[in-house]
Scaffold this motif. Structure first.
Motif, short mmCIF file in Angstrom:
data_model
loop_
_atom_site.label_atom_id
_atom_site.label_comp_id
_atom_site.label_asym_id
_atom_site.label_seq_id
_atom_site.Cartn_x
_atom_site.Cartn_y
_atom_site.Cartn_z
N GLY A 45 0.47 -1.50 0.24
CA GLY A 45 0.22 0.31 0.08
C GLY A 45 1.42 1.16 -0.44
O GLY A 45 0.34 2.15 -0.25
N LYS A 46 1.83 1.52 0.05
CA LYS A 46 3.29 2.23 0.70
C LYS A 46 4.91 1.91 -0.10
O LYS A 46 4.98 0.82 0.05
CB LYS A 46 2.68 3.20 1.49
CG LYS A 46 3.74 2.51 2.53
CD LYS A 46 3.67 2.43 4.10
CE LYS A 46 4.51 3.89 4.24
NZ LYS A 46 6.27 3.89 4.25
N GLY A 156 0.43 1.15 -3.89
CA GLY A 156 0.13 2.14 -4.62
C GLY A 156 -1.02 1.06 -4.94
O GLY A 156 -0.96 0.31 -5.58
N THR A 157 -2.21 2.00 -5.20
CA THR A 157 -3.32 1.33 -5.92
C THR A 157 -3.71 1.59 -7.37
O THR A 157 -4.74 2.37 -7.67
CB THR A 157 -4.95 1.04 -5.33
OG1 THR A 157 -4.80 2.68 -4.76
CG2 THR A 157 -4.49 0.22 -4.12
N MET A 185 -4.13 0.52 7.78
CA MET A 185 -4.72 0.97 6.57
C MET A 185 -3.75 0.85 5.83
O MET A 185 -4.67 0.77 4.64
CB MET A 185 -4.38 2.84 7.04
CG MET A 185 -4.92 3.82 5.75
SD MET A 185 -5.02 5.24 6.20
CE MET A 185 -3.18 4.80 5.63
N ILE A 186 -2.79 1.09 5.89
CA ILE A 186 -2.21 0.55 4.58
C ILE A 186 -2.52 -0.78 3.79
O ILE A 186 -2.32 -1.40 2.62
CB ILE A 186 -0.64 0.79 4.90
CG1 ILE A 186 -0.35 2.18 5.19
CG2 ILE A 186 0.18 -0.08 3.60
CD1 ILE A 186 1.11 2.40 5.77
N THR A 188 -4.90 -2.41 4.22
CA THR A 188 -6.26 -2.93 4.26
C THR A 188 -6.67 -2.40 2.61
O THR A 188 -7.78 -2.77 2.25
CB THR A 188 -7.77 -2.31 5.25
OG1 THR A 188 -7.05 -2.46 6.24
CG2 THR A 188 -8.84 -2.23 5.29
N LYS A 189 -6.20 -1.05 1.92
CA LYS A 189 -6.44 -0.53 0.90
C LYS A 189 -5.26 -1.82 0.10
O LYS A 189 -6.45 -2.00 -1.29
CB LYS A 189 -5.22 0.60 1.08
CG LYS A 189 -6.41 1.82 1.25
CD LYS A 189 -5.20 2.91 1.17
CE LYS A 189 -4.96 4.05 1.67
NZ LYS A 189 -6.72 4.47 0.98
N LYS A 192 -8.05 -4.15 -0.06
CA LYS A 192 -9.16 -3.89 -1.29
C LYS A 192 -9.97 -4.23 -2.16
O LYS A 192 -10.59 -4.38 -3.24
CB LYS A 192 -10.24 -2.80 -0.49
CG LYS A 192 -10.40 -2.87 1.75
CD LYS A 192 -11.32 -2.09 1.77
CE LYS A 192 -11.50 -2.10 2.39
NZ LYS A 192 -12.89 -0.90 3.64
N MET A 193 -8.38 -3.82 -2.88
CA MET A 193 -8.30 -3.61 -4.40
C MET A 193 -7.92 -5.04 -5.12
O MET A 193 -8.92 -4.93 -6.34
CB MET A 193 -6.87 -2.75 -4.86
CG MET A 193 -6.80 -2.81 -5.98
SD MET A 193 -5.31 -1.74 -6.83
CE MET A 193 -5.33 -1.87 -8.04
#
Length: 275
Positions: A45-46, A156-157, A185-186, A188-189, A192-193
């Motif tokens: 996510g990052k 990232g997404t 949060m990272i 989870t992003k 979810k993607m």
């Protein structure tokens, strides 16, 4: 003659078989001189969590088990895989396509750095061009016979992960993270993607979990206590490995000797890929 749909006349029955109901297929056609068994994405996510390190480690582990392995470096603006394995361009090209060079342990690698005049040349392209380049690594590269192809995603997404998920037959992804406050949060992003793209998440790898004192062996949690087990459990995911900060691995990567590294902390992750 096909019927034209209009809001006034459309019904469930009348619209059956209408071409507009068919979902678009973005899947890219694999190079005709290639055959690939399993495509595995490595995502985060990052940035800065060691995603390329995990990608290269998983590739080494599967190659050591006798599998035919490749790495598609999809991080176009920040490629690092060739340097880790001591590879330099230009890659060989003929009418059949682009031929990925081999690492010292027999892994095929394709990266933008192998096509540029120098590895320090910046890639100043807009998103659609970058995404199309990644797709060409699937359509134009002569991968030959591979059991596993690992795709090292950018963080990232954005455009590139979306293109990979839509264009390549990704069977599963490994999420890489670190034990910091924003980890939930990272993760989870990224999770979810993958869900939205209907790609299974194979599990989570935590990097920078701790530092082991060379004198007494005590573990020092530089980034604070890890909560990855609770986070993974809340998503019904498996923790595939927890990697400490290893200066030996970093040194091998910097010196282009990563083919020599067998990452003991990812044995469970490699075993899960065999399933």
């Amino acid at each position: 003659m096909e019927k034209e749909c209009s809001n006034e006349t459309c019904t469930k029955e009348s619209c059956e078989g209408c071409p507009s109901r068919e979902k678009p297929n973005f899947r890219a056609e694999l190079n005709s001189y290639s055959s690939i068994g399993h495509v595995i994405g490595v995502v985060s996510g990052k940035g800065g969590v060691g995603k390329s390190l995990v990608t290269a480690s998983l590739a080494n582990a599967m190659a050591a088990k006798g599998y035919r392995v490749g790495i598609l470096d999809a991080d176009i603006t920040g490629p690092s895989i060739p340097r880790m394995f001591g590879l330099q361009g230009p890659a060989q090209v003929d009418d059949n396509g682009i031929y990925p060079p081999l690492t010292a342990n027999g892994i095929k690698v394709m990266s933008i750095n192998l096509l540029l005049p120098g590895e320090e040349e910046p890639v100043i392209w807009r998103g659609p061009i970058i995404a199309n380049m990644v797709k060409q690594f699937w359509t134009d590269v002569v991968w030959g016979e591979l059991d596993y192809l690992f795709v090292d995603m950018p963080p990232g997404t954005g455009d590139v992960p979306l293109t990979v998920f839509q264009s390549l037959p990704v069977e599963g992804v490994v999420i890489v993270t670190s034990p910091q406050d924003l980890v939930k949060m990272i993760v989870t992003k990224a999770y979810k993607m993958a869900q939205m793209m209907k790609v299974p998440v194979l599990g989570i790898v935590e990097n920078y979990s701790y530092v082991e004192c060379p004198d007494c062996g005590k573990r020092i949690y530089v980034f604070g206590e890890s909560h990855i087990d609770e986070i993974a459990a809340s998503m019904d995911l498996e923790v595939l490995g927890k990697m400490p900060i290893q200066t030996e691995y970093a040194k091998a990567a910097d010196e282009g000797r990563f083919a020599e590294v067998l990452n003991e902390y990812l044995e469970n992750a490699a075993a899960s890929l065999k399933k």
